[in-house]
Write a protein that holds these residues in place. Sequence first.
Motif, short mmCIF file in Angstrom:
data_model
loop_
_atom_site.label_atom_id
_atom_site.label_comp_id
_atom_site.label_asym_id
_atom_site.label_seq_id
_atom_site.Cartn_x
_atom_site.Cartn_y
_atom_site.Cartn_z
N ILE A 227 55.30 58.47 49.24
CA ILE A 227 55.58 57.07 49.56
C ILE A 227 55.30 56.84 51.04
CG2 ILE A 227 57.32 55.22 49.61
CD1 ILE A 227 58.92 56.90 47.54
N VAL A 228 54.55 55.79 51.34
CA VAL A 228 54.46 55.29 52.71
C VAL A 228 55.20 53.96 52.73
CG1 VAL A 228 52.97 54.42 54.53
CG2 VAL A 228 52.32 56.48 53.27
N TYR A 229 56.20 53.87 53.59
CA TYR A 229 57.06 52.69 53.67
C TYR A 229 56.86 52.01 55.02
CZ TYR A 229 61.46 50.10 54.46
OH TYR A 229 62.40 49.15 54.77
N THR A 230 56.77 50.70 54.99
CA THR A 230 56.76 49.91 56.22
C THR A 230 57.75 48.78 56.04
OG1 THR A 230 54.48 50.43 56.81
CG2 THR A 230 55.39 48.43 57.74
N GLY A 231 58.68 48.64 57.02
CA GLY A 231 59.76 47.66 56.90
C GLY A 231 59.56 46.45 57.80
N PHE A 232 60.60 45.69 57.93
CA PHE A 232 60.56 44.35 58.52
C PHE A 232 60.16 44.36 59.99
CE2 PHE A 232 63.36 44.17 54.89
CZ PHE A 232 62.92 43.04 54.24
N GLY A 233 59.30 43.40 60.33
CA GLY A 233 58.91 43.21 61.72
C GLY A 233 57.96 44.26 62.25
N ALA A 234 57.13 44.82 61.40
CA ALA A 234 56.22 45.88 61.81
C ALA A 234 54.78 45.42 61.93
CB ALA A 234 56.31 47.05 60.83
N LEU A 235 54.27 44.73 60.93
CA LEU A 235 52.84 44.42 60.90
C LEU A 235 52.40 43.50 62.03
CD1 LEU A 235 51.95 44.01 57.11
CD2 LEU A 235 51.95 46.06 58.54
N CYS A 236 53.31 42.68 62.52
CA CYS A 236 52.92 41.73 63.57
C CYS A 236 52.50 42.42 64.86
CB CYS A 236 54.06 40.75 63.85
SG CYS A 236 55.55 41.52 64.53
N TRP A 237 52.84 43.70 65.03
CA TRP A 237 52.48 44.42 66.25
C TRP A 237 51.13 45.11 66.15
CZ3 TRP A 237 55.47 43.04 70.09
CH2 TRP A 237 56.77 42.61 69.80
N LEU A 238 50.44 44.94 65.01
CA LEU A 238 49.16 45.63 64.79
C LEU A 238 48.03 44.61 64.75
CD1 LEU A 238 50.28 48.09 61.97
CD2 LEU A 238 50.17 48.51 64.45
N PRO A 239 46.97 44.81 65.55
CA PRO A 239 45.88 43.83 65.57
C PRO A 239 44.93 43.93 64.39
CG PRO A 239 45.43 45.61 67.11
CD PRO A 239 46.82 45.85 66.59
N ASP A 240 44.79 45.10 63.80
CA ASP A 240 43.75 45.33 62.79
C ASP A 240 44.41 45.73 61.48
OD1 ASP A 240 41.62 46.19 61.22
OD2 ASP A 240 40.57 47.15 62.88
#
Length: 284
Positions: free
Chosen positions: A130-143
Amino acid sequence: MTNDNARTPAHGHWRDLNHARWEERVAIHSDSDFYDLPGFRAGRDDLRGFERDEAGDVTGKRLLHLQCHIGTDTLSWARHGARVTGLDFSAAAVAAARKLAADVGIDDARFVESDVYDAPSALGGETFDIVYTGFGALCWLPDIDRWARTVAELLAPGGFLYLAEFHPAGACLDMDGATWAEDYFARDPLVYEEQGTYTDRQARTRHNTAVEWQHPIGDVVSAVTAAGLRLAFLREYDFTLFEQTDGMVKGPDTSGTRPGAASVYRLPEGRPRVPLIYSLRASK
């Protein structure tokens, strides 16, 4: 938040600026009522009800949490039986997460300092169930496309990505909760100066520049499927985890078959609902 300009000098140094910001705020977060680490040490589960239902039984599964910050969600998954690895680009966050793991007696939890895009190398090619990504994470990634390819590389055959995130539509609301105030399809970096942090708006801080990106739902789903992952579901929810706009109503988390620990916030009754959180699961 204001979109100053795509050509701002901050854009070229986005990682350094964001890194300095997060490094400085780890100590504030660790001491805050928002994270309530004494409560976590006493046994509180920080996962939301729907997350546990949608991820399913994680007992014995190798779970990698990307952008894990100080590790409360990571260690919550460990308390449900997962063999966890947390990864974050902040050395201070990794140190705090390791200390918290020791405090609660989860000796096999591992925390690694690395940028998300460098995770496959930092983890020596290891793959996970499992790869998990939680709240407020993707906004810090440009690509977002590179992010999805990185996730696919980190997954073992038969493994899956589980993502729970703030909805970009909710992020477009003005503080009145009724006005659409931002460009949902904005692709330029959002650069802003803001002292303090979400756990303490009055905190005295020096590193106050942040660079974020808006990722519409279509971009996220397209990136995940283009990376070779098969989408199992995409779900949207009408609540969020904090008082995102004025007048939100606080209530219990009833989103899953088991109650979540944290309270949730909804727009007042009678106001048209908009999606504030979404989740997706996609398998390799």
